[in-house]
Scaffold this motif. Structure first.
Motif, PDB file in Angstrom:
ATOM      1  N   GLY A  12       0.844  -1.206   0.000  1.00  0.00           N
ATOM      2  CA  GLY A  12       0.000   0.000   0.000  1.00  0.00           C
ATOM      3  C   GLY A  12       0.868   1.240   0.000  1.00  0.00           C
ATOM      4  N   VAL A  16       0.394   6.538   4.542  1.00  0.00           N
ATOM      5  CA  VAL A  16       0.896   5.763   5.682  1.00  0.00           C
ATOM      6  C   VAL A  16       1.940   4.741   5.230  1.00  0.00           C
ATOM      7  N   ARG A  44      -9.293  16.058  -1.248  1.00  0.00           N
ATOM      8  CA  ARG A  44      -9.151  15.772   0.181  1.00  0.00           C
ATOM      9  C   ARG A  44      -7.863  16.419   0.704  1.00  0.00           C
ATOM     10  N   THR A  45      -8.000  17.140   1.791  1.00  0.00           N
ATOM     11  CA  THR A  45      -6.788  17.679   2.414  1.00  0.00           C
ATOM     12  C   THR A  45      -6.624  16.995   3.765  1.00  0.00           C
ATOM     13  N   ALA A  47      -5.046  17.670   7.680  1.00  0.00           N
ATOM     14  CA  ALA A  47      -4.416  18.560   8.657  1.00  0.00           C
ATOM     15  C   ALA A  47      -3.431  17.700   9.437  1.00  0.00           C
ATOM     16  N   ALA A 132      -0.736  -6.435  -4.780  1.00  0.00           N
ATOM     17  CA  ALA A 132      -0.526  -7.725  -4.109  1.00  0.00           C
ATOM     18  C   ALA A 132      -1.812  -8.536  -4.219  1.00  0.00           C
ATOM     19  N   ASP A 161      -2.681  -1.265   3.305  1.00  0.00           N
ATOM     20  CA  ASP A 161      -3.491  -1.329   2.087  1.00  0.00           C
ATOM     21  C   ASP A 161      -4.926  -0.847   2.305  1.00  0.00           C
ATOM     22  N   GLU A 285      -5.392   2.983   7.748  1.00  0.00           N
ATOM     23  CA  GLU A 285      -6.801   2.586   7.638  1.00  0.00           C
ATOM     24  C   GLU A 285      -6.997   1.082   7.495  1.00  0.00           C
ATOM     25  N   LEU A 298      -5.360  10.307   9.579  1.00  0.00           N
ATOM     26  CA  LEU A 298      -4.005  10.115   9.065  1.00  0.00           C
ATOM     27  C   LEU A 298      -2.970  10.333  10.164  1.00  0.00           C
ATOM     28  N   ASN A 299      -3.237  11.272  11.067  1.00  0.00           N
ATOM     29  CA  ASN A 299      -2.294  11.493  12.170  1.00  0.00           C
ATOM     30  C   ASN A 299      -2.110  10.215  12.989  1.00  0.00           C
TER      31      ASN A 299
HETATM   32  C1  LIG Z   1     -12.795  13.961   3.640  1.00  0.00           C
HETATM   33  C2  LIG Z   1     -11.677  13.451   4.493  1.00  0.00           C
HETATM   34  C3  LIG Z   1     -10.894  14.354   5.221  1.00  0.00           C
HETATM   35  C4  LIG Z   1      -9.869  13.883   6.038  1.00  0.00           C
HETATM   36  N1  LIG Z   1      -9.136  14.790   6.751  1.00  0.00           N
HETATM   37  C5  LIG Z   1      -8.154  14.347   7.560  1.00  0.00           C
HETATM   38  C6  LIG Z   1      -7.365  15.264   8.324  1.00  0.00           C
HETATM   39  O1  LIG Z   1      -7.548  16.492   8.271  1.00  0.00           O
HETATM   40  N2  LIG Z   1      -6.373  14.765   9.118  1.00  0.00           N
HETATM   41  C7  LIG Z   1      -6.159  13.419   9.226  1.00  0.00           C
HETATM   42  O2  LIG Z   1      -5.265  13.018   9.981  1.00  0.00           O
HETATM   43  N3  LIG Z   1      -6.878  12.526   8.499  1.00  0.00           N
HETATM   44  C8  LIG Z   1      -7.863  12.951   7.681  1.00  0.00           C
HETATM   45  N4  LIG Z   1      -8.591  12.049   6.953  1.00  0.00           N
HETATM   46  C9  LIG Z   1      -8.268  10.615   7.031  1.00  0.00           C
HETATM   47  C10 LIG Z   1      -7.092  10.271   6.105  1.00  0.00           C
HETATM   48  O3  LIG Z   1      -7.333  10.797   4.821  1.00  0.00           O
HETATM   49  C11 LIG Z   1      -6.883   8.766   6.055  1.00  0.00           C
HETATM   50  O4  LIG Z   1      -6.737   8.288   7.377  1.00  0.00           O
HETATM   51  C12 LIG Z   1      -5.621   8.400   5.306  1.00  0.00           C
HETATM   52  O5  LIG Z   1      -5.611   8.945   4.008  1.00  0.00           O
HETATM   53  C13 LIG Z   1      -5.476   6.895   5.217  1.00  0.00           C
HETATM   54  O6  LIG Z   1      -4.225   6.616   4.640  1.00  0.00           O
HETATM   55  P1  LIG Z   1      -3.766   5.120   4.393  1.00  0.00           P
HETATM   56  O7  LIG Z   1      -2.400   5.233   3.754  1.00  0.00           O
HETATM   57  O8  LIG Z   1      -3.906   4.306   5.627  1.00  0.00           O
HETATM   58  O9  LIG Z   1      -4.831   4.518   3.376  1.00  0.00           O
HETATM   59  P2  LIG Z   1      -5.084   4.863   1.839  1.00  0.00           P
HETATM   60  O10 LIG Z   1      -4.841   6.283   1.543  1.00  0.00           O
HETATM   61  O11 LIG Z   1      -6.426   4.282   1.518  1.00  0.00           O
HETATM   62  O12 LIG Z   1      -3.946   4.037   1.083  1.00  0.00           O
HETATM   63  C14 LIG Z   1      -4.023   2.648   0.882  1.00  0.00           C
HETATM   64  C15 LIG Z   1      -3.206   2.328  -0.362  1.00  0.00           C
HETATM   65  O13 LIG Z   1      -3.102   0.912  -0.509  1.00  0.00           O
HETATM   66  C16 LIG Z   1      -3.273   0.593  -1.876  1.00  0.00           C
HETATM   67  N5  LIG Z   1      -3.668  -0.819  -1.974  1.00  0.00           N
HETATM   68  C17 LIG Z   1      -4.844  -1.368  -1.576  1.00  0.00           C
HETATM   69  N6  LIG Z   1      -4.824  -2.704  -1.818  1.00  0.00           N
HETATM   70  C18 LIG Z   1      -3.607  -2.969  -2.369  1.00  0.00           C
HETATM   71  C19 LIG Z   1      -2.997  -4.172  -2.842  1.00  0.00           C
HETATM   72  N7  LIG Z   1      -3.639  -5.357  -2.812  1.00  0.00           N
HETATM   73  N8  LIG Z   1      -1.743  -4.114  -3.371  1.00  0.00           N
HETATM   74  C20 LIG Z   1      -1.084  -2.928  -3.415  1.00  0.00           C
HETATM   75  N9  LIG Z   1      -1.618  -1.754  -2.986  1.00  0.00           N
HETATM   76  C21 LIG Z   1      -2.869  -1.784  -2.466  1.00  0.00           C
HETATM   77  C22 LIG Z   1      -4.316   1.589  -2.369  1.00  0.00           C
HETATM   78  O14 LIG Z   1      -4.268   1.709  -3.781  1.00  0.00           O
HETATM   79  C23 LIG Z   1      -3.823   2.869  -1.658  1.00  0.00           C
HETATM   80  O15 LIG Z   1      -2.822   3.505  -2.407  1.00  0.00           O
HETATM   81  C24 LIG Z   1      -9.615  12.491   6.125  1.00  0.00           C
HETATM   82  C25 LIG Z   1     -10.388  11.587   5.383  1.00  0.00           C
HETATM   83  C26 LIG Z   1     -11.409  12.058   4.582  1.00  0.00           C
HETATM   84  C27 LIG Z   1     -12.243  11.066   3.809  1.00  0.00           C
END
Ligand SMILES: Cc1cc2nc3c(=O)[nH]c(=O)nc-3n(C[C@H](O)[C@H](O)[C@H](O)COP(=O)(O)OP(=O)(O)OC[C@H]3O[C@@H](n4cnc5c(N)ncnc54)[C@H](O)[C@@H]3O)c2cc1C
Length: 401
Positions: A12, A16, A44-45, A47, A132, A161, A285, A298-299
């Motif tokens: 992923g 993160v 999406r932004t 903070a 994957a 992921d 996530e 995200l924090n």
């Molecule tokens: C409207 C909105 C506003 C937000 N504002 C904030 C904020 O102000 N502050 C804050 O802290 N958080 C905020 N968040 C939450 C934050 O955006 C998420 O917690 C964060 O983006 C999650 O990141 P992640 O890397 O865990 O997951 P994701 O961003 O979902 O990344 C997962 C990645 O894994 C990849 N993937 C999935 N399956 C596979 C596989 N089988 N093989 C290879 N790759 C794969 C996907 O393509 C993706 O690139 C907000 C969320 C939303 C919806």
């Protein structure tokens, strides 16, 4: 033919996963990052609170990201519920706790791009732009397979992921999911008045409506409201939506214009009963999802990455394996309370707004009043908001060790 095993493989390449990969590569681990980069601008932004900024500094990413981010020096809360126990507006300044800003707001896609640029510079970090399809674990190594190309092996696999994590499901880790009768309308806005580095959250009966500064006279919006109203707003043209936003914001920032992509996000949550299984750790996530309220998701995910890095570095220093059960139990112990507290806080705030019950309104109103008037409590809550008091990962404390 299979490649030589990696110390750590991350699946992923979201914010993160990229941060975790950089943190391990920085410490000299032979690291693989599996996943394609998603460069779609969806409006999406995020903070990023103070601890996350320190982590990005330690990863060498912050100087390149800072020009595209806006500081959050003031945070205001306006009770717009019409409740009997409506407290006066509350405002918090980062200067009260000796910080120039609580955090910085930036487009998620920009963050991912800068992290990916930094990742390409490490020779001990291999990026495999593939999906994957499988995960298997053995006593000494785990393997990740792909629809095309040979599998890879690693001592520890990190599932970054996302919310529908295939790795979590394959490992049989239970996830509890729930949904809310709400959705969030997101947009990037240009406006007539300066935001003065202040983010403002209006608490409405259908959820929070939050404006967060971006560089210049621009802000991002997360408008949580009933699912039906969100659908209606999403169906408006740009001009009509901008007017609806200005009305809801009580013209705080003057006339508004939509100035970037718009989105509609259903509101849901997810929590897991454990953060690891044999040779697998969950981060971001893949491990926890909650509504976009209070800039937490995200924090929290970055804290997972930084905490896992600490557990792995400590294990190595003590001659233990990065993927051993002991290392991963240590990781879980460090994350459990933080994740549970934030999930409960966001869920409770949202539900007290929705309930409309006087006792719930009273508690929320009393809580805000106490925060307004009791200085030590205010400062403690502000500090805890930007970084947990207990157990903050080392790279978030400003000590690059
Ligand atoms: C409207 C909105 C506003 C937000 N504002 C904030 C904020 O102000 N502050 C804050 O802290 N958080 C905020 N968040 C939450 C934050 O955006 C998420 O917690 C964060 O983006 C999650 O990141 P992640 O890397 O865990 O997951 P994701 O961003 O979902 O990344 C997962 C990645 O894994 C990849 N993937 C999935 N399956 C596979 C596989 N089988 N093989 C290879 N790759 C794969 C996907 O393509 C993706 O690139 C907000 C969320 C939303 C919806």
């Amino acid at each position: 033919m299979t490649e030589q095993p990696y110390d750590i493989a991350i699946v992923g390449a979201g914010a993160v996963g990229l941060s975790a990969a950089l943190a391990f590569a920085r410490d000299g681990f032979r690291t693989a990052l599996v996943g394609g980069l998603d460069a779609r601008r969806d409006g999406r932004t995020v903070a990023l609170l103070n601890g996350s900024i320190r982590f990005l500094e330690a990863l060498g990413v912050w100087p390149k990201l800072a020009p595209d981010a806006a500081p959050l020096a003031t945070m205001g809360i306006v009770d717009d519920t019409g409740s009997l126990f409506r407290p006066p507006p509350v405002s918090f300044s980062s200067h009260e706790i000796g910080l120039g800003a609580f955090g910085w707001n930036v487009e998620n896609t920009t963050l991912v791009e800068r992290l990916a640029e930094a990742a390409r510079e490490y020779v001990n970090l291999t990026i495999l732009s593939r999906q994957a399809t499988g995960f298997e674990t053995g006593n000494s190594l785990a393997s990740i397979s792909f629809a095309d190309g040979p599998l890879i092996k690693a001592g520890l696999v990190v599932a970054a992921d996302g919310r529908n994590s295939r790795l979590r499901q394959t490992a049989g880790i239970n996830a509890r999911t729930w949904s809310y009768p709400q959705a969030a309308v997101t947009a990037i806005l240009a406006h007539d008045r300066d935001h003065r580095e202040a983010s403002t959250e209006f608490h409405t009966r259908h959820g929070p409506f939050t404006l967060v500064p971006l560089p210049g006279r621009r802000s991002s919006l997360v408008w949580v409201t009933s699912a039906a109203e969100a659908q209606r707003l999403a169906g408006l043209d740009d001009g009509a939506l901008a007017r609806a936003i200005e009305r809801q914001a009580q013209s705080l920032l003057g006339a508004m214009r939509i100035d970037g992509p718009r989105g509609l996000v259903p509101m849901s949550g997810m929590s897991v009963d454990r953060y690891w299984s044999q040779r697998l750790a969950l981060v971001g996530e893949a491990a926890h999802v909650f509504p976009p309220i209070g800039a937490q998701g995200l924090n929290l995910g970055l804290r997972d990455a930084a905490a896992l890095r600490d557990a792995v570095v400590d294990a190595s220093a003590e001659g233990r394996e990065p993927g051993s059960d002991e290392t991963l139990s240590q990781y879980q112990r460090g994350r459990d309370l933080d994740v549970r507290l934030r999930t409960t806080a966001v869920d409770s705030l949202n539900r007290t707004l929705l309930s409309g019950l006087l006792p719930a309104d009273f508690l929320r109103g009393a809580g805000l009043l106490a925060l307004s008037n009791i200085g030590p409590l205010r400062r403690a809550v502000m500090r805890e908001g930007v970084l947990p008091h207990v157990g903050a990962p080392r790279l978030m404390q400003g000590a690059a060790a």
